[in-house]
Design an enzyme around this catalytic site. Structure first.
Site, PDB file in Angstrom:
ATOM      1  N   GLU A   8       5.919 -13.939 -12.179  1.00  0.00           N
ATOM      2  CA  GLU A   8       6.393 -13.536 -10.762  1.00  0.00           C
ATOM      3  C   GLU A   8       6.342 -14.320  -9.949  1.00  0.00           C
ATOM      4  O   GLU A   8       5.120 -14.607  -9.261  1.00  0.00           O
ATOM      5  CB  GLU A   8       5.018 -12.600 -10.866  1.00  0.00           C
ATOM      6  CG  GLU A   8       5.462 -11.788  -9.774  1.00  0.00           C
ATOM      7  CD  GLU A   8       6.504 -10.632  -9.162  1.00  0.00           C
ATOM      8  OE1 GLU A   8       7.786 -10.985  -9.899  1.00  0.00           O
ATOM      9  OE2 GLU A   8       7.176 -10.056  -8.426  1.00  0.00           O
ATOM     10  N   GLU A  52      -1.110  -2.697  -8.189  1.00  0.00           N
ATOM     11  CA  GLU A  52      -1.199  -4.032  -7.682  1.00  0.00           C
ATOM     12  C   GLU A  52      -1.191  -4.583  -6.528  1.00  0.00           C
ATOM     13  O   GLU A  52      -0.508  -4.199  -4.942  1.00  0.00           O
ATOM     14  CB  GLU A  52       0.525  -5.048  -8.057  1.00  0.00           C
ATOM     15  CG  GLU A  52       0.267  -6.033  -7.777  1.00  0.00           C
ATOM     16  CD  GLU A  52       2.307  -6.522  -8.064  1.00  0.00           C
ATOM     17  OE1 GLU A  52       2.109  -8.016  -8.221  1.00  0.00           O
ATOM     18  OE2 GLU A  52       3.094  -5.906  -7.410  1.00  0.00           O
TER      19      GLU A  52
END
Length: 306
Positions: free
Chosen positions: A282, A187
């Site tokens: 998220e 990520e």
């Protein structure tokens, strides 16, 4: 343009932005009852706490409530920190409901204290230990993806050397994950410029070099809107290495219709691209309590309406 006109128009734009969430909530309340709980076109994954006002603080109750709202996956970054018995119960409930487990974070998967770019054996050992622990957790909850962040940028080393160090460490991680069909998703983040991994094309280059089905990209549209923009085009260019999507509007990192990203277009593009993976929610919420939960669901129903 006169200053008074500019301020007037700015006020109208702000009102329109705030109104969009209210209109989304109203449009959801007007839906027929079956549509309110029907699965979404894409597989959005909430996390614990998003529906605590309605479902309570018990994680299992909240998962059931998420399912009743039409969600078919969950995320839980801190799953490795939960007691083993709770992990097993979560896995059993997900299997019963036919839901998928989204990402959780590999313990010490790479952070300021444990950066893979430095090529220090103690950091690599910690990372690989976290990979092995993650395999056991993944078995309990039937997880297929785990998040890895390679840690901080090492300014005393050339970028190419740092990149090679990260690649070699990740190759060792794939040796642990591949036999179990687990993919670590890297990520790139926007939290601080001290982080080594920040851009989609940078992550794409690393995944190509690692050359494993167990090393792919976690594309978080919130972070990449901050870092680089041009979301759809860059996703398309790096598509072969993207295995997982997360979202959050920017600025603010909250639900769709609270910022500048046109998530209906993004979701439509993902759908037309044939994406069958999870889209992790998220982000936080613009309002708390039951009202905030209603707005959250309404925003996703609205953005999913393509």
């Amino acid at each position: 343009m006169r200053r008074s006109d500019f301020l007037k128009n700015s006020g109208l734009l702000l009102s329109g932005t705030l109104l969009s969430s209210n209109l989304s909530a109203e449009s959801t309340s007007d839906l027929p009852e079956p549509m309110k709980s029907s699965p979404f076109k894409l597989d959005y994954a909430p996390h614990q706490g998003m529906f605590a006002a309605s479902a309570g603080k018990n994680f299992l109750d909240e998962i059931q409530y998420m399912y009743d709202l039409g969600f078919r996956s969950i995320e839980d970054n801190g799953m490795t920190g939960r007691p083993v018995e709770e992990q097993k119960k979560v896995g059993e409930l997900l299997a019963k409901l036919g839901m998928r487990m989204g990402v959780f974070v590999v313990p010490k998967g790479g952070n300021g204290q444990n950066t893979l770019a430095a090529n220090k054996q103690e950091h690599i050992d910690i990372f690989l230990k976290g990979c092995r622990e993650s395999v056991e957790v993944a078995k309990r909850v039937n997880a297929k993806w785990v998040t890895v962040v390679p840690g901080d940028y090492q300014r005393e080393l050339p970028l190419g050397v740092q990149t090679a160090n990260v690649i070699e460490a990740l190759k060792k991680g794939t040796e642990i994950f591949e036999p179990h069909g687990i993919t670590m998703v890297l990520e790139p983040l926007s939290d601080t410029p001290n982080l080594f991994l920040r851009y989609t094309d940078q992550t794409y280059e690393i995944c190509k070099a690692v050359d494993s089905p167990s090393c792919k990209i976690l594309y978080d549209a919130y972070h990449q809107q901050k870092n680089e923009g041009n979301l759809i085009n860059l996703m398309n260019q790096c598509w072969s290495e993207i295995a997982y999507i997360q979202v959050g509007d920017n600025p603010g990192r909250r639900e769709p219709y609270t910022g500048e990203i046109n998530y209906r277009n993004v979701f439509k593009w993902l759908y037309n691209k044939g994406y069958k993976g999870i889209i992790g929610m998220e982000h936080g919420m613009s309002k708390s309590g039951k009202e905030g939960e209603d707005i959250l669901v309404a925003a996703y129903r609205e953005a999913d309406k393509f």
